[in-house]
Design a protein around this motif. Sequence first.
Motif, short mmCIF file in Angstrom:
data_model
loop_
_atom_site.label_atom_id
_atom_site.label_comp_id
_atom_site.label_asym_id
_atom_site.label_seq_id
_atom_site.Cartn_x
_atom_site.Cartn_y
_atom_site.Cartn_z
N ALA A 35 19.03 -17.08 -24.10
CA ALA A 35 18.14 -17.92 -23.19
C ALA A 35 17.17 -18.40 -24.37
O ALA A 35 16.86 -19.62 -24.42
CB ALA A 35 17.39 -17.48 -22.12
N VAL A 36 16.48 -17.53 -25.13
CA VAL A 36 15.48 -18.10 -25.99
C VAL A 36 16.05 -18.85 -27.17
O VAL A 36 15.43 -19.98 -27.64
CB VAL A 36 14.70 -16.79 -26.65
N LYS A 37 17.12 -18.12 -27.51
CA LYS A 37 17.80 -19.08 -28.80
C LYS A 37 18.22 -20.42 -28.41
O LYS A 37 17.85 -21.59 -29.01
CB LYS A 37 19.15 -18.29 -29.24
N THR A 38 18.81 -20.42 -27.25
CA THR A 38 19.11 -21.98 -26.50
C THR A 38 17.89 -22.86 -26.62
O THR A 38 18.12 -23.93 -26.65
CB THR A 38 19.78 -21.84 -24.96
N VAL A 65 15.05 -17.76 -38.16
CA VAL A 65 15.56 -16.40 -38.00
C VAL A 65 15.04 -15.68 -36.78
O VAL A 65 13.78 -15.50 -36.96
CB VAL A 65 15.69 -15.53 -39.09
N LEU A 66 15.62 -15.59 -35.78
CA LEU A 66 14.90 -15.02 -34.47
C LEU A 66 15.01 -13.24 -34.70
O LEU A 66 16.21 -12.80 -34.31
CB LEU A 66 15.43 -15.39 -33.25
N VAL A 67 13.96 -12.65 -35.02
CA VAL A 67 14.31 -11.14 -35.48
C VAL A 67 13.65 -10.47 -34.00
O VAL A 67 12.66 -10.40 -33.46
CB VAL A 67 13.38 -10.92 -36.29
N ALA A 118 16.04 -26.86 -33.52
CA ALA A 118 15.91 -26.07 -34.66
C ALA A 118 17.24 -25.48 -34.78
O ALA A 118 18.28 -25.36 -33.96
CB ALA A 118 14.96 -24.83 -34.36
N ARG A 119 17.62 -24.86 -35.87
CA ARG A 119 18.95 -23.98 -36.32
C ARG A 119 18.30 -22.58 -36.17
O ARG A 119 17.50 -22.19 -36.81
CB ARG A 119 19.36 -24.54 -37.60
N VAL A 120 19.17 -21.75 -35.52
CA VAL A 120 18.66 -20.55 -35.23
C VAL A 120 19.79 -19.40 -35.40
O VAL A 120 20.84 -19.56 -35.22
CB VAL A 120 18.03 -20.28 -33.45
N ARG A 121 19.23 -18.02 -36.03
CA ARG A 121 20.26 -17.03 -36.19
C ARG A 121 19.54 -15.71 -35.63
O ARG A 121 18.32 -15.52 -35.86
CB ARG A 121 20.42 -16.93 -37.53
#
Length: 418
Positions: free
Chosen positions: A364-367, A350-352, A374-377
């Motif tokens: 960009a960070v999520k990608t 989880v990217l808060v 990773a799987r990212v939300r």
Amino acid sequence: MRDFLPADKARRERVLAVIRERYRAHGFDEIETPVVEDYDRLHAGIGGDNEKLAFAVLKRGLDADGIRAAAETPADLSDLGLRYDLTVPLARFYASHRAELPTVFRSIQIAPVWRAERPQKGRYRQFVQCDIDIIGDATARAEAELVVASLDTLDALGLEGGSIRINDRRVLDGMLDAFGFTADERPGVLITIDKLDKVGPDGVVAELTARGASAPAVAAFEAFLRRPQTREYLPFGDAQIRKALPEGIDPELIAHLVGIGDAVAAARGGGEVPLVFDPFLVRGMGYYTGTIFELAHPSVDYSLGGGGRYDGMIGRFLGQQVPAVGFSIGFERIVDLVAAHEDAGATAIVLVHDRDVPVAELVAVKTALIAGGARVRLEQRTKNLKALLERAGADGYTAFALLSAGTPADALEIKPLG
């Protein structure tokens, strides 16, 4: 019929992925059939009580006058129905595509089916079945392949220790003949025998008597039930099977069962065979013609699947008899027993992020994290960070990172949840 939240859906898909992978490893190939079949095919007298539970599809284009004119029977109003199992559609599929399939066809079907059940724990009106079938092989090899693949799949799901109860409908017929039950009595007698585990010998004898079954046959059956050796099933082998049966059963049927056990023992490296011969196993489907099975596990007191040989079904559609045998894992029961956990090695983050982080930077960070496996939300930071992270954990996420404006992906501090 149920909705599934994301965490439940993810868990179900992980279990399905294991089942598919193990089935394919054993040489089975997946097919897909329509959710509807012709009404007459679903009500051809081969589905037992399930035919009574089939959802019918109203004929298209009927107005009120047309419905009143055609309302003598449900069949007058319907020409299609939702499938109540995957075996009848498979028989139709094979009859339609036989020329395009191998001589011995090993099929996987994993799909929902529908029955108008009275909803209760463990029974749903829509549920998933996971079937493997072998068409075109009349030998014990087919049953052995199904048993080995099913036990292997159970092991892969972390449910080691499973066993399979096995019998043969022809053995049951031979037993009823030996006791003296008439052909007309046989269907009702089998229904009663199927209740043995629930009501015990006394209950079975009482019900047979109440049904008006032949008194000498009931007395002979009761005497057989009272023998101590009748209920001694293990270890699986020729002597044990013969001990659990009355005299006069066809030795070729016993040899067929023993051959299955020998093949399963060889496949699993010897030792105790996880098969249990049960002379009173019935299974209610009317299309079974030979070997029948039920999958058991010591953690529960109900079956986790089953199946059997249905050599007469495909001939109804093809006009030519073709041997067939299948095994179905009860997915809805098994999925509740499998430990809920993320795939080994998978990271779900989880990217808060703060409110002021630019969208381009977020993406960009999520990608970059996704590219690393990773799987990212994305979640915007709230005052109650603890509640946000608890909800993410409930949804299956295993880690989190806090992102402020200008923070590159390789500078993130990724922490475990919990």
